[in-house]
Write a protein that holds these residues in place. Structure first.
Motif, mmCIF file in Angstrom:
data_model
loop_
_atom_site.group_PDB
_atom_site.id
_atom_site.type_symbol
_atom_site.label_atom_id
_atom_site.label_comp_id
_atom_site.label_asym_id
_atom_site.label_seq_id
_atom_site.Cartn_x
_atom_site.Cartn_y
_atom_site.Cartn_z
ATOM 1 N N ARG A 104 74.732 -46.065 -34.080
ATOM 2 C CA ARG A 104 74.406 -46.581 -35.113
ATOM 3 C C ARG A 104 73.629 -47.825 -34.668
ATOM 4 N N LEU A 105 72.417 -48.054 -35.479
ATOM 5 C CA LEU A 105 71.607 -49.537 -35.270
ATOM 6 C C LEU A 105 71.464 -50.151 -36.615
ATOM 7 N N ASP A 106 72.402 -51.670 -36.311
ATOM 8 C CA ASP A 106 72.274 -52.384 -37.208
ATOM 9 C C ASP A 106 70.894 -53.292 -37.274
ATOM 10 N N LEU A 107 70.121 -53.027 -38.330
ATOM 11 C CA LEU A 107 68.809 -53.281 -38.599
ATOM 12 C C LEU A 107 68.757 -55.025 -38.662
ATOM 13 N N GLY A 108 69.912 -55.627 -39.323
ATOM 14 C CA GLY A 108 69.824 -56.736 -39.429
ATOM 15 C C GLY A 108 70.108 -57.744 -37.977
ATOM 16 N N ARG A 109 71.146 -57.127 -37.174
ATOM 17 C CA ARG A 109 71.102 -57.690 -35.735
ATOM 18 C C ARG A 109 70.517 -57.164 -34.816
ATOM 19 N N MET A 110 70.005 -55.813 -35.203
ATOM 20 C CA MET A 110 69.235 -55.282 -33.969
ATOM 21 C C MET A 110 69.971 -54.908 -32.800
ATOM 22 N N GLU A 111 71.282 -54.313 -33.253
ATOM 23 C CA GLU A 111 72.109 -54.073 -32.123
ATOM 24 C C GLU A 111 72.636 -52.336 -32.183
ATOM 25 N N TRP A 112 72.663 -51.761 -30.987
ATOM 26 C CA TRP A 112 73.270 -50.449 -31.214
ATOM 27 C C TRP A 112 74.858 -50.474 -30.977
ATOM 28 N N GLU A 113 75.391 -49.552 -31.483
ATOM 29 C CA GLU A 113 76.836 -49.251 -31.387
ATOM 30 C C GLU A 113 77.481 -47.775 -31.409
ATOM 31 N N GLU A 114 78.279 -47.513 -30.619
ATOM 32 C CA GLU A 114 78.720 -45.952 -30.845
ATOM 33 C C GLU A 114 79.329 -45.882 -32.066
ATOM 34 N N ALA A 115 78.828 -44.825 -33.013
ATOM 35 C CA ALA A 115 79.445 -44.496 -34.412
ATOM 36 C C ALA A 115 80.427 -43.161 -34.413
ATOM 37 N N GLY A 116 80.240 -42.393 -33.426
ATOM 38 C CA GLY A 116 81.044 -41.163 -33.564
ATOM 39 C C GLY A 116 80.527 -40.173 -32.261
ATOM 40 N N LYS A 117 81.402 -39.555 -31.963
ATOM 41 C CA LYS A 117 81.426 -38.336 -30.759
ATOM 42 C C LYS A 117 82.050 -37.111 -31.058
ATOM 43 N N MET A 118 81.066 -36.094 -31.163
ATOM 44 C CA MET A 118 81.781 -34.767 -31.406
ATOM 45 C C MET A 118 82.902 -34.255 -30.686
ATOM 46 N N PRO A 119 83.996 -33.857 -31.306
ATOM 47 C CA PRO A 119 85.332 -33.332 -30.791
ATOM 48 C C PRO A 119 84.804 -32.391 -29.692
ATOM 49 N N MET A 120 85.579 -32.179 -28.465
ATOM 50 C CA MET A 120 84.993 -30.932 -27.500
ATOM 51 C C MET A 120 85.426 -29.665 -28.116
ATOM 52 N N GLU A 121 86.405 -29.426 -28.976
ATOM 53 C CA GLU A 121 86.635 -28.097 -29.548
ATOM 54 C C GLU A 121 85.512 -27.725 -30.241
ATOM 55 N N MET A 122 85.005 -28.818 -31.006
ATOM 56 C CA MET A 122 83.687 -28.442 -32.091
ATOM 57 C C MET A 122 82.580 -28.303 -31.093
ATOM 58 N N TYR A 123 82.468 -29.027 -30.524
ATOM 59 C CA TYR A 123 80.914 -29.092 -29.397
ATOM 60 C C TYR A 123 81.079 -27.626 -28.684
ATOM 61 N N LYS A 124 82.076 -26.897 -28.198
ATOM 62 C CA LYS A 124 81.979 -26.006 -27.585
ATOM 63 C C LYS A 124 81.417 -24.781 -28.483
ATOM 64 N N CYS A 125 81.608 -24.668 -29.923
ATOM 65 C CA CYS A 125 81.071 -23.784 -30.494
ATOM 66 C C CYS A 125 79.386 -24.045 -30.575
ATOM 67 N N PHE A 126 79.060 -25.217 -30.375
ATOM 68 C CA PHE A 126 77.483 -25.078 -30.453
ATOM 69 C C PHE A 126 76.870 -24.980 -29.262
ATOM 70 N N ALA A 127 77.564 -25.113 -27.996
ATOM 71 C CA ALA A 127 77.026 -25.089 -26.881
ATOM 72 C C ALA A 127 76.576 -23.820 -26.419
ATOM 73 N N THR A 128 75.630 -23.711 -25.239
ATOM 74 C CA THR A 128 74.755 -22.628 -25.027
ATOM 75 C C THR A 128 75.212 -22.648 -23.591
ATOM 76 N N ALA A 129 75.503 -21.042 -23.152
ATOM 77 C CA ALA A 129 75.799 -20.992 -21.653
ATOM 78 C C ALA A 129 74.688 -21.010 -20.970
#
Length: 385
Positions: free
Chosen positions: A285-310
């Motif tokens: 997430r980029l806060d345009l007022g402070r012009m700083e980035w921060e982590e907003a979310g990370k996909m859970p590994m169980e969900m990520y495996k459904c999208f991942a390709t071999a």
């Protein structure tokens, strides 16, 4: 006129609800959810007239899907986990393709009205498309000046408050405002094709461009105000950002939960090598007022495996192999769709505390290859084209 018995017919008294003062009727209607209000417009003229007045209910935040269908706009309500269909039979086109929205207005590509409504059209017409702006709830629409078919095939449509519209392709941009009668064209003068441009409420467009070499991508962010499209784009960067753009593979931008936020989503690299695989999907997430980035979310590994390709270098939804995945959303929600998860999508929703929540959206009707594309649509009675 007398009835069969010879007695005169006495007109039936109106229902008691229609005898209420207008303000009282509006108050009652305002207690209904939007989907019931849509049906109420069809009951009688007083209901229809009351619901054509100033807004009586807040807009309903939905995800609408991008696909061609001649009969309706398919939308999903995250709050009730249900689907809604808005009829499009009020449009004078055999079909229309929704592409984006702004508040309660939806923008759709359709064949030019002249091609459909003219009795004897040109036997050798030049390919053309028109953008149509419509409110599917009030069933009002307006046709914008026609464009060549290349704009509809390759252009990205951005819609802003007040009816302003921008269409971006690789080298140029078109701008239309309700105060003009034609599109204005500008050269983009960007180092590469704009990737996932977003229009923020203050009238600024942010986009990503690849400024790297053919063998390695290097992403940078650029910005321009809509009214300054002809003046050139500015590079958005700060010394303190470090390697934020190098950490994500094939990043995309999505509007955040407020006008002062931009989200960047991509596969989180496990290293900085060119062929480095990804470990999950990261949302910054980029806060345009402070012009700083921060982590907003990370996909859970169980969900990520459904999208991942071999395939080697698979990025879990951000490229790699033959896994086709789309990322879209806005206003604090992001959806992920892909071939390997046909019939459902992953959804991330921003939360004030704890970053955000992840869940599956199930039971989505299949279209084409099962890869969904969509945009946020705030359905309501609040705007007329």
């Amino acid at each position: 006129m007398p009835g069969e018995s010879g007695a005169p017919l006495v007109p039936s008294p109106p229902p008691p609800i229609l005898l209420l003062p207008h303000d009282a009727l509006l108050k009652i209607l305002s207690l209904l959810p939007l989907r019931q209000l849509v049906l109420c417009r069809l009951v009688c003229r007083p209901f229809r007239d009351s619901l054509s007045s100033p807004p009586v209910t807040p807009p309903l935040p939905l995800l609408s899907f991008r696909y061609s269908h001649p009969h309706f706009l398919l939308s999903y309500d995250p709050a009730s986990s249900s689907h809604l269909r808005f009829p499009l039979d009020f449009l004078p086109f055999p079909s229309a393709s929704p592409v984006t929205s702004c508040n309660s207005l939806v923008y759709l590509w359709a064949s030019s009205s002249d091609d459909i409504l003219t009795p004897n059209p040109d036997p050798h017409p030049k390919p053309s498309k028109s953008l149509v702006v419509a409110n599917p709830v009030t069933r009002n629409f307006k046709i914008l000046p026609r464009l060549g078919s290349a704009w509809s095939r390759h252009g990205t449509v951005l819609a802003g408050p007040g009816g302003a519209v921008v269409v971006l392709v690789e080298l140029a941009a078109l701008y239309f405002s309700p105060q003009s009668t034609h599109w204005r064209k500008f050269s983009l003068n960007l180092p590469s094709k704009p990737r996932s441009p977003v229009l923020i409420g203050d009238g600024s467009i942010y986009t990503l461009c690849d400024v790297g070499a053919p063998w390695r991508s290097q992403w940078k962010m650029f910005r321009v105000r809509v009214e300054e499209l002809g003046s050139g784009w500015g590079l958005v960067e700060r010394d303190g950002w470090g390697d934020v753009f190098d950490a994500l593979k094939r990043p995309r931008l999505v509007r955040g939960g407020g006008d002062g936020e931009v989200l960047m989503i991509g596969g989180l690299r496990s290293g900085f090598a060119v062929d480095s695989p990804c470990s999950t999907v990261m949302i910054l997430r980029l806060d345009l007022g402070r012009m700083e980035w921060e982590e907003a979310g990370k996909m859970p590994m169980e969900m990520y495996k459904c999208f991942a390709t071999a395939a080697p270098g698979g990025s879990g939804g951000q490229g790699g192999g033959n896994n086709k995945v789309k990322v879209f959303g806005g206003e604090g929600r992001v959806w992920f769709s892909g071939r390997r998860v046909s019939g459902r999508m992953a959804m991330w929703e921003e939360e004030k505390v704890g970053g955000g929540s992840w869940r599956w959206v199930e039971g989505i009707p299949g279209y084409g290859d099962g890869v969904y594309r969509g945009f946020v649509y705030n359905a309501g009675f609040t705007e007329i084209p």
